[in-house]
Design a protein around this motif. Structure first.
Motif, PDB file in Angstrom:
ATOM      1  N   LEU A 137       4.238  10.511  -3.625  1.00 52.17           N
ATOM      2  CA  LEU A 137       4.339   9.557  -4.727  1.00 52.17           C
ATOM      3  C   LEU A 137       3.009   8.891  -5.065  1.00 52.17           C
ATOM      4  O   LEU A 137       2.871   8.286  -6.129  1.00 52.17           O
ATOM      5  N   ILE A 138       2.039   8.972  -4.153  1.00 49.94           N
ATOM      6  CA  ILE A 138       0.788   8.224  -4.337  1.00 49.94           C
ATOM      7  C   ILE A 138       0.012   8.696  -5.557  1.00 49.94           C
ATOM      8  O   ILE A 138      -0.381   7.885  -6.409  1.00 49.94           O
ATOM      9  N   TYR A 154      -0.668  -4.102  -4.039  1.00 52.59           N
ATOM     10  CA  TYR A 154       0.790  -3.953  -3.974  1.00 52.59           C
ATOM     11  C   TYR A 154       1.181  -2.940  -2.900  1.00 52.59           C
ATOM     12  O   TYR A 154       2.161  -3.139  -2.172  1.00 52.59           O
ATOM     13  N   LEU A 155       0.421  -1.838  -2.819  1.00 51.09           N
ATOM     14  CA  LEU A 155       0.697  -0.836  -1.792  1.00 51.09           C
ATOM     15  C   LEU A 155       0.588  -1.449  -0.399  1.00 51.09           C
ATOM     16  O   LEU A 155       1.452  -1.243   0.462  1.00 51.09           O
ATOM     17  N   LEU A 319       7.337  -2.127 -13.228  1.00 42.33           N
ATOM     18  CA  LEU A 319       7.253  -0.965 -12.347  1.00 42.33           C
ATOM     19  C   LEU A 319       5.826  -0.709 -11.888  1.00 42.33           C
ATOM     20  O   LEU A 319       5.621  -0.121 -10.822  1.00 42.33           O
ATOM     21  N   ASP A 320       4.835  -1.162 -12.661  1.00 40.24           N
ATOM     22  CA  ASP A 320       3.449  -1.052 -12.211  1.00 40.24           C
ATOM     23  C   ASP A 320       3.208  -1.875 -10.947  1.00 40.24           C
ATOM     24  O   ASP A 320       2.310  -1.560 -10.165  1.00 40.24           O
ATOM     25  N   GLY A 321       4.010  -2.919 -10.751  1.00 33.93           N
ATOM     26  CA  GLY A 321       3.893  -3.710  -9.533  1.00 33.93           C
ATOM     27  C   GLY A 321       4.873  -3.292  -8.460  1.00 33.93           C
ATOM     28  O   GLY A 321       4.508  -3.119  -7.299  1.00 33.93           O
ATOM     29  N   GLY A 328       4.331   1.790  -0.664  1.00 35.80           N
ATOM     30  CA  GLY A 328       3.808   1.218   0.574  1.00 35.80           C
ATOM     31  C   GLY A 328       4.886   0.996   1.607  1.00 35.80           C
ATOM     32  O   GLY A 328       4.686   1.226   2.803  1.00 35.80           O
ATOM     33  N   SER A 329       6.065   0.563   1.154  1.00 34.91           N
ATOM     34  CA  SER A 329       7.159   0.331   2.097  1.00 34.91           C
ATOM     35  C   SER A 329       7.671   1.643   2.693  1.00 34.91           C
ATOM     36  O   SER A 329       8.060   1.694   3.859  1.00 34.91           O
ATOM     37  N   ILE A 330       7.675   2.723   1.896  1.00 32.28           N
ATOM     38  CA  ILE A 330       8.066   4.027   2.425  1.00 32.28           C
ATOM     39  C   ILE A 330       7.086   4.470   3.509  1.00 32.28           C
ATOM     40  O   ILE A 330       7.481   4.915   4.596  1.00 32.28           O
ATOM     41  N   LEU A 331       5.790   4.334   3.218  1.00 29.24           N
ATOM     42  CA  LEU A 331       4.785   4.700   4.213  1.00 29.24           C
ATOM     43  C   LEU A 331       4.873   3.788   5.440  1.00 29.24           C
ATOM     44  O   LEU A 331       4.729   4.240   6.573  1.00 29.24           O
ATOM     45  N   GLY A 332       5.138   2.504   5.214  1.00 31.29           N
ATOM     46  CA  GLY A 332       5.270   1.580   6.325  1.00 31.29           C
ATOM     47  C   GLY A 332       6.460   1.872   7.209  1.00 31.29           C
ATOM     48  O   GLY A 332       6.439   1.582   8.417  1.00 31.29           O
TER      49      GLY A 332
END
Length: 383
Positions: A137-138, A154-155, A319-321, A328-332
């Protein structure tokens, strides 16, 4: 977006065609979109290419499972509101039945040894699947961004939020979206970047929150307040299901996520496995009903306005935010998912799954099935 619907399409046709996709739609949103395009644009010619692309774009702007909303919208276009209800149910029901049946097997108190091994193997691969989902998604999100340093902020906030706010993560995602709306409005009015300086202060406000409701609230977060793709449901559910309410163990949660990946239909079916762990079949059905209800509501009440939604600057700013924060939450979530593993061989399976997904570019379903087989082998060998 045209509101003219094809004539002569019966409810039975919708039930059959959308039910077929619901039964064989393995592989997540890309597969669902491709199958809906093949049905509605190429084979039946119910929509043209532009109308379908507009529908995909509009559904991606909505919270919740985008491919489910697209399936409901296409059924609405073909047969109106009745078609939307029938088509949506036909798309969701096969995977829901499958995941509830598998939950009864894999989440039992004393499953057979081979089942335990398959669950432990597939669960070990979940962290790698989350890494793959977030990494994928990045690039598209970065390309869409026009304020790069805020995107990075935000990420980072979403990544840290998994550990810092746990069950209140949804408030953090909402706050990041509102921060970006405010920042872009100030920029448009003043012609400067002064609004950007509000971001850290407003984002910090998301760390407060009220008491959470139980299962229905968890399911509502998944269905109505999730942004950034299906895998954002993992950090939204994990803290509640395991730590706050104790419905399941870490290992069972990993099993639930894996089941949501290998069953057909939307990944959001995972919430039904969590509901099953909380309150049996009734809990699974309740969680699914709450999680999917917003998708039906968005289409039934607003499908005729989807073209306006795509061009709405406030929605896009939100959605830009919220989008980068969700990524970031998925990666976290990779960190607590990996930390939940208990056996040495599970880390080997996790590493192998990462190689299959990121280097060999194998599919998620294939990778999870390979991990499950490895889990059976290790377990039966005494691992």
């Amino acid at each position: 977006m045209s509101d003219v619907r094809p004539s002569g399409v019966g409810v039975g046709t919708v039930l059959k065609e959308w039910g077929r996709i619901g039964c064989i739609g393995f592989g997540g949103p890309p597969t669902h979109i491709a199958m809906l395009r093949e049905l509605c644009v190429q084979r039946r010619k119910w929509l043209d290419d532009k109308a379908f692309e507009d529908a995909v774009a509009a559904c991606n702007l909505l919270p919740g499972p985008a491919s489910t909303q697209l399936a409901i919208f296409c059924a609405w276009h073909v047969r109106g509101r009745l078609g939307a209800v029938v088509g949506g149910f036909a798309f969701i029901a096969p995977g829901l039945v499958a995941i509830l049946a598998l939950s009864a097997l894999f989440l039992a108190g004393s499953p057979p040894l081979w089942v335990d091994g398959a669950g432990a193997g597939a669960g070990a691969a979940v962290a790698a699947v989350a890494l793959h989902a977030g990494a994928g998604l990045i690039q598209p999100s970065w390309r869409r961004s026009t304020h790069r340093w805020r995107w990075v902020a935000y990420l980072a906030v979403g990544f840290a939020g998994v550990a810092l706010v746990g069950p209140w993560l949804v408030l953090l995602l909402l706050a990041c979206g509102l921060v970006e709306v405010a920042a872009q409005r100030v920029r448009r009015r003043s012609g400067t970047t002064a609004g950007a300086h509000l971001s850290p202060l407003l984002a910090a406000g998301a760390f407060g929150g009220a008491a959470l409701l139980p299962l229905a609230w968890v399911a509502l977060k998944v269905g109505a307040l999730s942004y950034g793709g299906g895998f954002v449901i993992i950090p939204l559910m994990q803290s509640d299901a395991v730590d706050r309410y104790g419905w399941m163990t870490d290992a069972q949660f990993l099993n639930a996520v894996a089941l949501g990946q290998i069953t057909p239909g939307p990944v959001v079916h995972t919430v039904a496995a969590v509901g099953y762990a909380a309150a049996g079949v009734g809990g699974g059905l309740l969680a699914a009903a709450v999680a999917f209800s917003p998708s039906f509501a968005f289409v039934l009440l607003g499908a005729h306005r989807f073209d306006r939604l795509r061009g709405n600057p406030t929605v896009r700013a939100f959605l830009d935010g919220a989008g980068p924060a969700a990524i970031g939450s998925i990666l976290g979530s990779v960190i607590p998912l990996a930390a939940a593993l208990t056996d040495w061989w599970q880390y080997a399976v996790m590493a192998g799954a990462a190689v299959l997904l990121l280097a060999a570019r194998r599919g998620v379903v294939t990778t999870l099935l390979c991990a499950a087989v490895a889990g059976v082998v290790f377990t039966l060998a005494g691992g």
